[in-house]
Enzyme design. Structure first.
Site, short mmCIF file in Angstrom:
data_model
loop_
_atom_site.label_atom_id
_atom_site.label_comp_id
_atom_site.label_asym_id
_atom_site.label_seq_id
_atom_site.Cartn_x
_atom_site.Cartn_y
_atom_site.Cartn_z
N SER A 182 0.76 -1.52 -0.01
CA SER A 182 -0.03 -0.08 0.28
C SER A 182 1.00 1.29 -0.21
O SER A 182 1.66 0.80 0.47
CB SER A 182 -0.85 -0.35 1.01
N TYR A 234 -2.61 0.09 10.80
CA TYR A 234 -2.32 0.05 9.10
C TYR A 234 -0.71 -0.07 8.47
O TYR A 234 -0.44 -0.50 7.62
CB TYR A 234 -3.14 0.42 8.23
P1 NAP Z 1 -11.06 -6.15 0.44
O1 NAP Z 1 -11.74 -5.76 -0.92
O2 NAP Z 1 -11.79 -5.58 1.77
O3 NAP Z 1 -11.40 -8.07 0.24
C1 NAP Z 1 -10.31 -8.71 1.32
C2 NAP Z 1 -9.91 -9.56 0.92
O4 NAP Z 1 -9.13 -10.33 2.11
C3 NAP Z 1 -10.94 -10.37 0.70
O5 NAP Z 1 -11.13 -11.70 0.19
C4 NAP Z 1 -10.60 -11.29 2.22
O6 NAP Z 1 -12.10 -12.53 2.59
C5 NAP Z 1 -9.45 -11.40 2.51
N1 NAP Z 1 -9.32 -11.86 4.09
C6 NAP Z 1 -9.74 -10.70 5.22
N2 NAP Z 1 -9.34 -11.45 6.47
C7 NAP Z 1 -8.77 -12.41 6.04
C8 NAP Z 1 -8.70 -13.69 7.03
N3 NAP Z 1 -8.50 -13.16 7.76
N4 NAP Z 1 -8.46 -14.75 6.21
C9 NAP Z 1 -7.98 -14.72 5.01
N5 NAP Z 1 -8.70 -13.96 4.47
C10 NAP Z 1 -9.15 -12.62 4.82
O7 NAP Z 1 -10.32 -5.83 0.08
P2 NAP Z 1 -9.36 -5.04 -1.04
O8 NAP Z 1 -8.96 -3.82 -0.75
O9 NAP Z 1 -9.83 -5.74 -2.33
O10 NAP Z 1 -7.06 -5.28 -0.89
C11 NAP Z 1 -6.53 -5.83 -1.23
C12 NAP Z 1 -5.21 -5.73 -0.87
O11 NAP Z 1 -4.62 -4.46 -1.01
C13 NAP Z 1 -5.06 -6.25 1.26
O12 NAP Z 1 -3.64 -6.34 1.30
C14 NAP Z 1 -4.97 -4.36 0.58
O13 NAP Z 1 -4.57 -3.76 2.41
C15 NAP Z 1 -4.79 -3.82 0.11
N6 NAP Z 1 -4.51 -1.86 -0.61
C16 NAP Z 1 -6.24 -1.79 -0.67
C17 NAP Z 1 -6.45 -1.06 -0.85
C18 NAP Z 1 -7.76 0.18 -0.88
O14 NAP Z 1 -7.76 1.50 -0.87
N7 NAP Z 1 -8.31 -0.71 -1.00
C19 NAP Z 1 -4.78 0.25 -1.43
C20 NAP Z 1 -3.52 -0.55 -1.42
C21 NAP Z 1 -3.96 -0.91 -0.52
P3 NAP Z 1 -12.41 -13.05 3.07
O15 NAP Z 1 -13.45 -11.83 4.29
O16 NAP Z 1 -13.82 -13.55 2.72
O17 NAP Z 1 -12.52 -13.76 3.95
#
Ligand code: NAP
Length: 223
Positions: free
Chosen positions: A128, A141
Site C-alpha cells: 500500500s 495499518y
Molecule cells: P477487500 O475488498 O476488503 O478484500 C479483502 C480480502 O481479504 C477478502 O477476500 C477477504 O476474504 C480477505 N481476508 C480478510 N481477512 C482474512 C482472513 N483472516 N483470512 C483470510 N482472508 C482474509 O480488500 P482489497 O481492497 O481488495 O485489498 C486487497 C489488498 O490491497 C489488501 O492487502 C489491502 O491492504 C491492499 N490495498 C488496498 C487498498 C484499497 O484502497 N482498497 C489500497 C492499497 C492497498 P474473506 O473476508 O472472504 O475471508
C-alpha cells in the site's frame, strides 16, 4: 502441457478477485479466503479450486499448504484495514491487522517455500502507499504494511531463485475502501480511486514479465 499454478489470497472480492480473473486464462488457480459462498461461486466461475482458510489460523494454513508440492505464483492480496488516531486504536485492532496483513502472509510464504523453490516461483505482496508513508490516523495499518515491505525485501535477498514483488497502490475502489470512507465519516464515491482491475493488471503484468526480469516494486498512484 501443464499450466502454472497460482495461489491468490484475498480472492473472494476486491483486488484479489480481479487478479484471479486476470490470471485465469493462463494459470490454474487456488483462490484463498475464509470459507464462503462468494468464494465458491467465483471458483466455479473460473474453474478454480479454493484455499478456504482463515489466515490467522496458522495450523490450518500449514495443513492446506502441505498438499501443494509445487507453486509458480503466490499473490498475497488478503488484508484488513481499520483507521483512527493512536489514542483510540486498541491493541486488538493492532493485533488483527498484524495477524492478517503481516503474519498471515509471512506464515503462508514460509510454509510454501519448498513449493515455490521447486517452481523457481514468484511471490507478489499487495502492499500500500501506507507501506511507504505513515499518515496521521494510519499508524497500525501502515506499521503492518511497513513490516510486509521489510519481509518482502529480506525474502528477495534470501531466496535468490524466487521473484519477489511488492506492489504499492494508492486508494482502490473496493469494499475495503468503502469501509475506510465510513470510518473517515465521508460519503463514498469511487471518483479519484484506482480501479481494482487496474491494480490487478499491474500484478498480472509483473507475473507475466519475462524470466530475465525481476519486478521488485510497483508503485501505482491514482491519476
Ligand atoms: P477487500 O475488498 O476488503 O478484500 C479483502 C480480502 O481479504 C477478502 O477476500 C477477504 O476474504 C480477505 N481476508 C480478510 N481477512 C482474512 C482472513 N483472516 N483470512 C483470510 N482472508 C482474509 O480488500 P482489497 O481492497 O481488495 O485489498 C486487497 C489488498 O490491497 C489488501 O492487502 C489491502 O491492504 C491492499 N490495498 C488496498 C487498498 C484499497 O484502497 N482498497 C489500497 C492499497 C492497498 P474473506 O473476508 O472472504 O475471508
Amino acid at each position: 502441457m501443464t499450466r502454472p499454478l497460482a495461489l491468490v489470497t484475498g480472492a473472494s472480492r476486491g483486488v484479489g478477485a480481479e487478479i484471479a480473473r486476470q490470471l485465469a486464462p493462463t494459470h490454474d488457480l487456488l483462490l484463498g479466503a475464509r470459507p464462503s459462498e462468494r468464494l465458491e461461486t467465483l471458483a466455479t466461475e473460473l474453474g478454480a479450486r479454493t484455499f478456504a482458510v482463515d489466515l490467522a489460523d496458522h495450523a490450518a494454513v500449514a495443513g492446506l499448504a502441505a498438499a501443494i508440492p509445487r507453486l509458480d505464483v503466490l499473490v498475497h492480496s488478503a488484508g484488513v484495514a481499520s483507521i483512527g488516531p493512536v489514542e483510540t486504536t486498541t491493541a486488538s485492532q493492532w493485533r488483527e491487522m498484524f495477524e492478517v496483513n503481516l503474519l498471515g502472509a509471512v506464515e503462508l510464504t514460509r510454509v510454501l517455500l519448498p513449493a515455490l523453490r521447486a517452481a523457481r516461483g514468484h511471490v507478489v505482496f499487495l502492499n500500500s502507499g501506507a507501506g511507504k508513508r505513515a499518515n496521521p490516523g494510519w499508524s497500525a495499518y501502515a506499521a503492518s504494511k511497513f513490516g510486509l515491505a521489510a519481509f518482502a525485501d529480506a525474502l528477495r535477498l534470501e531466496e535468490q531463485d524466487l521473484r519477489v514483488t511488492s506492489v504499492f497502490p494508492g486508494r482502490i475502489d473496493t469494499e475495503m475502501q468503502q469501509g475506510i470512507y465510513a470510518q473517515e465519516g465521508r460519503d463514498y464515491s469511487p471518483t479519484g480511486l484506482l480501479r481494482a482491475s487496474t491494480v490487478a493488471a499491474a500484478v498480472a503484468s509483473a507475473v507475466r514479465a519475462p524470466g530475465d526480469a525481476h519486478p521488485t516494486e510497483v508503485v501505482l498512484r491514482p491519476r
